[in-house]
Design an enzyme around this catalytic site. Structure first.
Site, PDB file in Angstrom:
ATOM      1  N   GLY A   1       0.823  -1.217   0.000  1.00  0.00           N
ATOM      2  CA  GLY A   1       0.000   0.000   0.000  1.00  0.00           C
ATOM      3  C   GLY A   1       0.847   1.251   0.000  1.00  0.00           C
ATOM      4  O   GLY A   1       0.480   2.260   0.598  1.00  0.00           O
TER       5      GLY A   1
ATOM      6  N   SER B   1      -3.947   0.633  14.066  1.00  0.00           N
ATOM      7  CA  SER B   1      -4.621   1.936  14.186  1.00  0.00           C
ATOM      8  C   SER B   1      -5.009   2.138  15.646  1.00  0.00           C
ATOM      9  O   SER B   1      -5.227   1.174  16.371  1.00  0.00           O
ATOM     10  CB  SER B   1      -5.890   1.954  13.330  1.00  0.00           C
ATOM     11  OG  SER B   1      -6.648   3.117  13.603  1.00  0.00           O
TER      12      SER B   1
ATOM     13  N   ASP C   1      -1.787  -7.355  -4.944  1.00  0.00           N
ATOM     14  CA  ASP C   1      -3.026  -7.291  -4.166  1.00  0.00           C
ATOM     15  C   ASP C   1      -2.839  -8.173  -2.937  1.00  0.00           C
ATOM     16  O   ASP C   1      -2.655  -9.393  -3.056  1.00  0.00           O
ATOM     17  CB  ASP C   1      -4.183  -7.806  -5.035  1.00  0.00           C
ATOM     18  CG  ASP C   1      -5.516  -7.779  -4.308  1.00  0.00           C
ATOM     19  OD1 ASP C   1      -5.527  -7.560  -3.078  1.00  0.00           O
ATOM     20  OD2 ASP C   1      -6.543  -7.988  -4.979  1.00  0.00           O
TER      21      ASP C   1
ATOM     22  N   ASN D   1       1.250  -2.401   5.363  1.00  0.00           N
ATOM     23  CA  ASN D   1       0.560  -1.119   5.540  1.00  0.00           C
ATOM     24  C   ASN D   1      -0.787  -1.045   4.811  1.00  0.00           C
ATOM     25  O   ASN D   1      -1.649  -0.274   5.223  1.00  0.00           O
ATOM     26  CB  ASN D   1       1.492   0.002   5.040  1.00  0.00           C
ATOM     27  CG  ASN D   1       0.760   1.297   4.814  1.00  0.00           C
ATOM     28  OD1 ASN D   1       0.432   2.018   5.762  1.00  0.00           O
ATOM     29  ND2 ASN D   1       0.443   1.615   3.554  1.00  0.00           N
TER      30      ASN D   1
ATOM     31  N   ARG E   1       0.757   5.673  -2.063  1.00  0.00           N
ATOM     32  CA  ARG E   1       0.335   7.012  -1.606  1.00  0.00           C
ATOM     33  C   ARG E   1       0.195   6.982  -0.074  1.00  0.00           C
ATOM     34  O   ARG E   1       0.380   5.948   0.570  1.00  0.00           O
ATOM     35  CB  ARG E   1      -1.003   7.381  -2.249  1.00  0.00           C
ATOM     36  CG  ARG E   1      -2.147   6.505  -1.733  1.00  0.00           C
ATOM     37  CD  ARG E   1      -3.470   6.816  -2.419  1.00  0.00           C
ATOM     38  NE  ARG E   1      -4.553   6.089  -1.753  1.00  0.00           N
ATOM     39  CZ  ARG E   1      -5.746   5.855  -2.282  1.00  0.00           C
ATOM     40  NH1 ARG E   1      -6.014   6.272  -3.494  1.00  0.00           N
ATOM     41  NH2 ARG E   1      -6.671   5.210  -1.586  1.00  0.00           N
TER      42      ARG E   1
ATOM     43  N   TYR F   1     -13.838  -2.088  10.851  1.00  0.00           N
ATOM     44  CA  TYR F   1     -12.468  -1.551  10.746  1.00  0.00           C
ATOM     45  C   TYR F   1     -11.753  -1.711  12.083  1.00  0.00           C
ATOM     46  O   TYR F   1     -10.622  -2.227  12.142  1.00  0.00           O
ATOM     47  CB  TYR F   1     -12.550  -0.075  10.331  1.00  0.00           C
ATOM     48  CG  TYR F   1     -11.211   0.606  10.151  1.00  0.00           C
ATOM     49  CD1 TYR F   1     -10.468   0.427   8.995  1.00  0.00           C
ATOM     50  CD2 TYR F   1     -10.698   1.450  11.139  1.00  0.00           C
ATOM     51  CE1 TYR F   1      -9.242   1.066   8.812  1.00  0.00           C
ATOM     52  CE2 TYR F   1      -9.480   2.094  10.973  1.00  0.00           C
ATOM     53  CZ  TYR F   1      -8.752   1.900   9.807  1.00  0.00           C
ATOM     54  OH  TYR F   1      -7.540   2.534   9.642  1.00  0.00           O
TER      55      TYR F   1
HETATM   56  N1  LIG Z   1      -5.334   7.863   7.658  1.00  0.00           N
HETATM   57  C1  LIG Z   1      -5.463   7.606   8.937  1.00  0.00           C
HETATM   58  O1  LIG Z   1      -5.872   8.474   9.726  1.00  0.00           O
HETATM   59  C2  LIG Z   1      -5.096   6.251   9.494  1.00  0.00           C
HETATM   60  C3  LIG Z   1      -5.136   6.083  10.886  1.00  0.00           C
HETATM   61  C4  LIG Z   1      -4.787   4.856  11.423  1.00  0.00           C
HETATM   62  C5  LIG Z   1      -4.382   3.822  10.596  1.00  0.00           C
HETATM   63  N2  LIG Z   1      -4.347   4.000   9.247  1.00  0.00           N
HETATM   64  C6  LIG Z   1      -3.892   2.856   8.446  1.00  0.00           C
HETATM   65  O2  LIG Z   1      -2.752   3.222   7.696  1.00  0.00           O
HETATM   66  C7  LIG Z   1      -2.679   2.447   6.488  1.00  0.00           C
HETATM   67  C8  LIG Z   1      -2.527   3.374   5.285  1.00  0.00           C
HETATM   68  O3  LIG Z   1      -3.672   4.217   5.219  1.00  0.00           O
HETATM   69  P1  LIG Z   1      -3.720   5.610   4.439  1.00  0.00           P
HETATM   70  O4  LIG Z   1      -4.419   6.551   5.328  1.00  0.00           O
HETATM   71  O5  LIG Z   1      -2.390   5.939   3.901  1.00  0.00           O
HETATM   72  O6  LIG Z   1      -4.742   5.217   3.249  1.00  0.00           O
HETATM   73  P2  LIG Z   1      -4.654   5.429   1.675  1.00  0.00           P
HETATM   74  O7  LIG Z   1      -5.991   5.022   1.159  1.00  0.00           O
HETATM   75  O8  LIG Z   1      -4.135   6.767   1.345  1.00  0.00           O
HETATM   76  O9  LIG Z   1      -3.558   4.362   1.234  1.00  0.00           O
HETATM   77  C9  LIG Z   1      -3.797   2.992   1.322  1.00  0.00           C
HETATM   78  C10 LIG Z   1      -3.039   2.309   0.192  1.00  0.00           C
HETATM   79  O10 LIG Z   1      -3.301   0.900   0.275  1.00  0.00           O
HETATM   80  C11 LIG Z   1      -3.564   0.423  -1.042  1.00  0.00           C
HETATM   81  N3  LIG Z   1      -4.369  -0.801  -1.002  1.00  0.00           N
HETATM   82  C12 LIG Z   1      -5.677  -0.917  -0.659  1.00  0.00           C
HETATM   83  N4  LIG Z   1      -6.078  -2.188  -0.801  1.00  0.00           N
HETATM   84  C13 LIG Z   1      -4.991  -2.886  -1.221  1.00  0.00           C
HETATM   85  C14 LIG Z   1      -4.772  -4.249  -1.538  1.00  0.00           C
HETATM   86  N5  LIG Z   1      -5.774  -5.163  -1.482  1.00  0.00           N
HETATM   87  N6  LIG Z   1      -3.536  -4.640  -1.908  1.00  0.00           N
HETATM   88  C15 LIG Z   1      -2.524  -3.731  -2.007  1.00  0.00           C
HETATM   89  N7  LIG Z   1      -2.684  -2.421  -1.738  1.00  0.00           N
HETATM   90  C16 LIG Z   1      -3.902  -2.013  -1.346  1.00  0.00           C
HETATM   91  C17 LIG Z   1      -4.291   1.580  -1.726  1.00  0.00           C
HETATM   92  O11 LIG Z   1      -4.283   1.458  -3.132  1.00  0.00           O
HETATM   93  C18 LIG Z   1      -3.513   2.782  -1.189  1.00  0.00           C
HETATM   94  O12 LIG Z   1      -2.411   3.091  -2.009  1.00  0.00           O
HETATM   95  C19 LIG Z   1      -3.957   1.613   6.454  1.00  0.00           C
HETATM   96  O13 LIG Z   1      -3.690   0.326   6.988  1.00  0.00           O
HETATM   97  C20 LIG Z   1      -4.882   2.375   7.385  1.00  0.00           C
HETATM   98  O14 LIG Z   1      -5.885   1.549   7.933  1.00  0.00           O
HETATM   99  C21 LIG Z   1      -4.692   5.192   8.675  1.00  0.00           C
END
Ligand SMILES: NC(=O)c1ccc[n+]([C@@H]2O[C@H](COP(=O)([O-])OP(=O)(O)OC[C@H]3O[C@@H](n4cnc5c(N)ncnc54)[C@H](O)[C@@H]3O)[C@@H](O)[C@H]2O)c1
Length: 263
Positions: free
Chosen positions: A13, A143, A64, A91, A16, A155
Site C-alpha cells: 500500500g 490503528s 493485491d 501497511n 500514496r 475496521y
Molecule cells: N489515515 C489515517 O488516519 C489512518 C489512521 C490509522 C491507521 N491507518 C492505516 O494506515 C494504512 C494506510 O492508510 P492511508 O491513510 O495511507 O490510506 P490510503 O488510502 O491513502 O492508502 C492505502 C493504500 O493501500 C492500497 N491498497 C488498498 N487495498 C490494497 C490491496 N488489497 N492490496 C494492495 N494495496 C492495497 C491503496 O491502493 C492505497 O495506495 C492503512 O492500513 C490504514 O488503515 C490510517
C-alpha cells in the site's frame, strides 16, 4: 550513513498516503524499496520519486494483498530483482463504506480480507525467506481504532486483530531473529480519511470529502498534542522498529497519535 544502508524494504500500500511516507523515511535511512500496491501507476511514480530524491534502488509491483497468487509471484520477483528482503511493512488498508449499524457483511469481509488477512498472507510469503537468511523485521500498521471501538466496528475489529497477530507473529518468529511490531497511527488527512468523511456524511462528492471540520474537531477534543499526524511521523517510527536500535523490541504496538490513546 543511514541506519538501513544495504537493506531492502517491501512496503504494501505504498503508492500514496502513509505507505508512501513510510517508504520515504526508509529510503532516507538508506534502504532500497519495493513499492507494492494495487495502484500500479501511482506505485511507479512513487518509486521514481524515491529513486530521484534519495538515490536508492526501487521496484514498483502491482500486488493485491488479498490474493495469494499475486503475493507469491511478487515476493519472488522482489527477491530475484533486489537480491533479498530484510524489512516487511504491512501497511495496505481500507475503511468500510458504511457506518455503525449500517455496516454490511461486505464491509466486514473487505476490512478483514485487506487489513487483517492481508498481514497474515504477506507475512506467510516473506517469513520463509527471513528464516533462511537468518532474520528480518516486520512492522504491521494497525490503528488507534484497534485500541478502542468507534463507529466503524468492522475496521476497529480488523485493527485490533492486527495488534493481536503482531503478538502471535512475534512469539512465533522471535527464535528466527525476526522482530515483529505494530504502529497504531492516530489521525492523518489521507485518501482513506477523505473516504471516511464521505461515509460519515453519506455523500462522496469532492466538497464533502475535502471538508476537514469534523476531522479537526476530533483532534481538538481528543488529542493532548492538538495536531494531526503526518505520513512522515509514521515513517520515522517504522524506521526505528526496522533498525538495529530496536533489536530487543518485539510484539509491541506503538501509538503515534498525539496522545489520543494512552494504552
Ligand atoms: N489515515 C489515517 O488516519 C489512518 C489512521 C490509522 C491507521 N491507518 C492505516 O494506515 C494504512 C494506510 O492508510 P492511508 O491513510 O495511507 O490510506 P490510503 O488510502 O491513502 O492508502 C492505502 C493504500 O493501500 C492500497 N491498497 C488498498 N487495498 C490494497 C490491496 N488489497 N492490496 C494492495 N494495496 C492495497 C491503496 O491502493 C492505497 O495506495 C492503512 O492500513 C490504514 O488503515 C490510517
Amino acid at each position: 550513513m543511514g541506519r538501513l544502508d544495504g537493506k531492502v524494504a517491501l512496503v504494501t500500500g505504498a503508492a500514496r498516503g502513509i505507505g508512501k511516507g513510510i517508504a520515504t523515511e526508509l529510503a532516507r535511512e538508506g534502504a532500497d524499496i519495493v513499492i507494492c500496491d494495487v495502484l500500479i501507476d501511482a506505485a511507479s511514480s512513487t518509486a521514481s520519486e524515491l529513486q530521484n530524491d534519495h538515490g536508492v534502488s526501487t521496484l514498483a509491483l502491482e500486488m493485491d494483498v488479498t490474493s495469494e497468487d499475486s503475493i507469491s509471484t511478487n515476493v519472488e520477483r522482489a527477491i530475484s530483482e533486489m537480491g533479498q528482503i530484510n524489512i516487511l511493512v504491512n501497511n495496505a488498508g481500507v475503511p468500510p463504506d458504511n457506518f455503525g449499524v449500517d455496516e454490511t457483511e461486505a464491509d466486514w469481509d473487505r476490512c478483514y480480507e485487506v487489513n487483517l488477512k492481508g498481514i497474515w498472507k504477506v507475512t506467510s510469503a516473506v517469513a520463509p525467506h527471513f528464516k533462511e537468511q537468518g532474520g528480518g523485521k516486520i512492522v504491521n500498521i494497525a490503528s488507534i481504532a484497534g485500541r478502542l471501538g468507534g463507529g466503524m466496528a468492522s475496521y476497529s475489529a480488523s485493527k485490533a486483530g492486527a495488534i493481536s497477530i503482531t503478538q502471535s507473529q512475534a512469539a512465533e518468529l522471535g527464535r528466527f531473529n525476526v522482530n515483529v511490531n505494530a504502529i497504531c497511527p492516530g489521525l492523518l488527512w489521507t485518501d482513506l480519511w477523505r473516504q471516511i468523511e464521505g461515509m460519515f456524511a453519506g455523500d462522496h462528492t469532492e466538497e464533502v470529502v475535502d471538508r476537514r471540520e469534523r476531522f479537526e474537531a476530533v483532534i481538538d477534543a481528543n488529542m493532548p498534542l492538538q495536531r494531526e499526524q503526518t505520513p512522515e511521523d509514521i515513517g520515522k517510527a517504522v524506521a526505528f522498529f526496522a533498525s538495529d536500535d530496536a533489536k530487543n523490541i518485539t510484539g509491541q504496538a506503538l501509538n503515534v497519535d498525539g496522545g489520543m490513546r494512552m494504552n
